[in-house]
Write a protein that holds these residues in place. Structure first.
Motif, short mmCIF file in Angstrom:
data_model
loop_
_atom_site.label_atom_id
_atom_site.label_comp_id
_atom_site.label_asym_id
_atom_site.label_seq_id
_atom_site.Cartn_x
_atom_site.Cartn_y
_atom_site.Cartn_z
N GLU A 53 0.81 -1.21 0.00
CA GLU A 53 0.00 0.00 0.00
C GLU A 53 0.85 1.27 0.00
O GLU A 53 0.32 2.37 -0.14
CB GLU A 53 -0.91 0.01 1.22
CG GLU A 53 -1.86 -1.18 1.25
CD GLU A 53 -2.59 -1.26 2.57
OE1 GLU A 53 -3.63 -0.60 2.69
OE2 GLU A 53 -2.11 -1.99 3.46
N ALA A 54 2.15 1.12 0.17
CA ALA A 54 3.04 2.28 0.25
C ALA A 54 3.48 2.72 -1.15
O ALA A 54 3.40 1.96 -2.10
CB ALA A 54 4.27 1.93 1.08
N SER A 55 3.91 3.96 -1.23
CA SER A 55 4.49 4.45 -2.48
C SER A 55 5.73 5.27 -2.15
O SER A 55 5.90 5.72 -1.02
CB SER A 55 3.48 5.28 -3.27
OG SER A 55 3.02 6.37 -2.51
N LEU A 56 6.58 5.42 -3.13
CA LEU A 56 7.81 6.18 -2.97
C LEU A 56 7.80 7.32 -3.97
O LEU A 56 7.61 7.09 -5.18
CB LEU A 56 9.02 5.26 -3.22
CG LEU A 56 10.39 5.90 -3.10
CD1 LEU A 56 10.65 6.34 -1.66
CD2 LEU A 56 11.46 4.93 -3.55
N VAL A 57 7.95 8.55 -3.49
CA VAL A 57 7.95 9.73 -4.35
C VAL A 57 9.37 10.28 -4.39
O VAL A 57 10.00 10.48 -3.35
CB VAL A 57 6.98 10.80 -3.83
CG1 VAL A 57 7.02 12.04 -4.70
CG2 VAL A 57 5.57 10.24 -3.73
N ARG A 58 9.86 10.51 -5.57
CA ARG A 58 11.18 11.11 -5.79
C ARG A 58 11.03 12.23 -6.81
O ARG A 58 10.05 12.29 -7.53
CB ARG A 58 12.17 10.09 -6.34
CG ARG A 58 12.52 8.97 -5.41
CD ARG A 58 13.58 8.09 -6.07
NE ARG A 58 13.82 6.90 -5.32
CZ ARG A 58 14.81 6.74 -4.45
NH1 ARG A 58 15.66 7.71 -4.24
NH2 ARG A 58 14.96 5.62 -3.78
N THR A 59 12.04 13.07 -6.84
CA THR A 59 12.10 14.06 -7.91
C THR A 59 13.40 13.91 -8.66
O THR A 59 14.43 13.55 -8.09
CB THR A 59 12.00 15.51 -7.37
OG1 THR A 59 13.07 15.73 -6.45
CG2 THR A 59 10.67 15.75 -6.68
N LYS A 60 13.33 14.15 -9.95
CA LYS A 60 14.51 14.13 -10.79
C LYS A 60 14.44 15.35 -11.69
O LYS A 60 13.45 15.53 -12.40
CB LYS A 60 14.57 12.85 -11.62
CG LYS A 60 15.83 12.75 -12.45
CD LYS A 60 15.96 11.40 -13.10
CE LYS A 60 17.31 11.35 -13.82
NZ LYS A 60 17.60 10.02 -14.31
N ASP A 61 15.44 16.20 -11.56
CA ASP A 61 15.45 17.46 -12.31
C ASP A 61 14.19 18.27 -12.06
O ASP A 61 13.63 18.87 -12.98
CB ASP A 61 15.64 17.19 -13.81
CG ASP A 61 16.95 16.48 -14.11
OD1 ASP A 61 17.96 16.78 -13.43
OD2 ASP A 61 16.96 15.62 -15.00
N GLY A 62 13.70 18.23 -10.82
CA GLY A 62 12.53 19.01 -10.43
C GLY A 62 11.20 18.37 -10.78
O GLY A 62 10.15 18.91 -10.45
N PRO A 64 8.53 15.40 -10.21
CA PRO A 64 8.23 14.29 -9.30
C PRO A 64 7.80 13.04 -10.06
O PRO A 64 7.18 13.12 -11.12
CB PRO A 64 7.08 14.83 -8.46
CG PRO A 64 6.43 15.86 -9.31
CD PRO A 64 7.50 16.43 -10.21
N PHE A 65 8.16 11.88 -9.52
CA PHE A 65 7.62 10.62 -10.02
C PHE A 65 7.42 9.68 -8.85
O PHE A 65 8.09 9.78 -7.82
CB PHE A 65 8.50 10.01 -11.14
CG PHE A 65 9.89 9.63 -10.73
CD1 PHE A 65 10.18 8.34 -10.32
CD2 PHE A 65 10.92 10.56 -10.77
CE1 PHE A 65 11.47 7.98 -9.96
CE2 PHE A 65 12.21 10.21 -10.41
CZ PHE A 65 12.49 8.92 -10.00
N THR A 66 6.46 8.78 -9.00
CA THR A 66 6.05 7.88 -7.94
C THR A 66 6.20 6.44 -8.39
O THR A 66 5.89 6.12 -9.53
CB THR A 66 4.57 8.14 -7.57
OG1 THR A 66 4.43 9.52 -7.22
CG2 THR A 66 4.11 7.28 -6.42
N THR A 67 6.66 5.60 -7.47
CA THR A 67 6.72 4.16 -7.74
C THR A 67 5.92 3.44 -6.67
O THR A 67 5.67 3.98 -5.59
CB THR A 67 8.17 3.64 -7.72
OG1 THR A 67 8.75 3.91 -6.45
CG2 THR A 67 9.00 4.27 -8.81
N ASP A 68 5.50 2.24 -6.98
CA ASP A 68 4.76 1.43 -6.02
C ASP A 68 5.69 0.97 -4.92
O ASP A 68 6.73 0.38 -5.20
CB ASP A 68 4.17 0.19 -6.69
CG ASP A 68 3.07 0.55 -7.67
OD1 ASP A 68 2.53 1.65 -7.56
OD2 ASP A 68 2.77 -0.28 -8.54
N GLY A 69 5.31 1.25 -3.70
CA GLY A 69 6.01 0.75 -2.53
C GLY A 69 7.49 1.08 -2.45
O GLY A 69 8.10 1.45 -3.43
N PRO A 70 8.02 0.97 -1.27
CA PRO A 70 9.47 1.14 -1.11
C PRO A 70 10.18 -0.11 -1.62
O PRO A 70 9.61 -1.20 -1.62
CB PRO A 70 9.63 1.29 0.40
CG PRO A 70 8.46 0.56 0.98
CD PRO A 70 7.34 0.71 -0.02
#
Length: 125
Positions: A53-62, A64-70
């Motif tokens: 149920e978790a997601s991981l949010v990161r930014t690259k060059d400003g 944001p993108f999200t992936t499923d779970g850690p």
């Protein structure tokens, strides 16, 4: 001083525990929560969703993108957290040792060094 208590879970382990034992554990945890909320030492208690149920949010060059779970290296993940406000680390450890799940999973005790909305670690602003 504030302390964060962390309990780690493992979905396979939790799924293997019979429902009646889980219910008994939840009831004991509820009593623990009420006891320390009543003393004013427990500020919050939070159970977290599973890793699916978790997601991981990161930014690259400003952007944001999200992936499923850690992406976990181990099977265990943080499944519950508790925030205490107590006089000492010894008191935080005493309270953690009384937690019903402590014998099963262990409880990590972390000092909170900064409170962005209030007092610092020594209670001052």
């Amino acid at each position: 001083m504030k302390y964060l208590l962390l309990i780690y879970g493992n979905e396979e382990k939790w799924a293997s525990i019979p429902e009646e034992i889980l219910e008994e554990g939840r009831a004991k945890q509820d009593a623990w929560n009420k006891r320390y909320q009543g003393t004013g030492e427990l500020l919050g208690a939070y159970g977290l969703g599973g890793e699916s149920e978790a997601s991981l949010v990161r930014t690259k060059d400003g952007t944001p993108f999200t992936t499923d779970g850690p992406y976990l290296e181990a099977k265990e993940f943080v499944c519950s957290l508790y925030l205490l406000d107590v006089a000492s680390v010894e008191r935080a450890r005493e309270i953690a040792a009384e937690m019903p799940w402590a014998a099963d999973t262990g409880v990590e005790v972390w000092p909170v060094l900064h409170d962005a909305f209030g007092a610092g670690p020594d209670g001052g602003a």
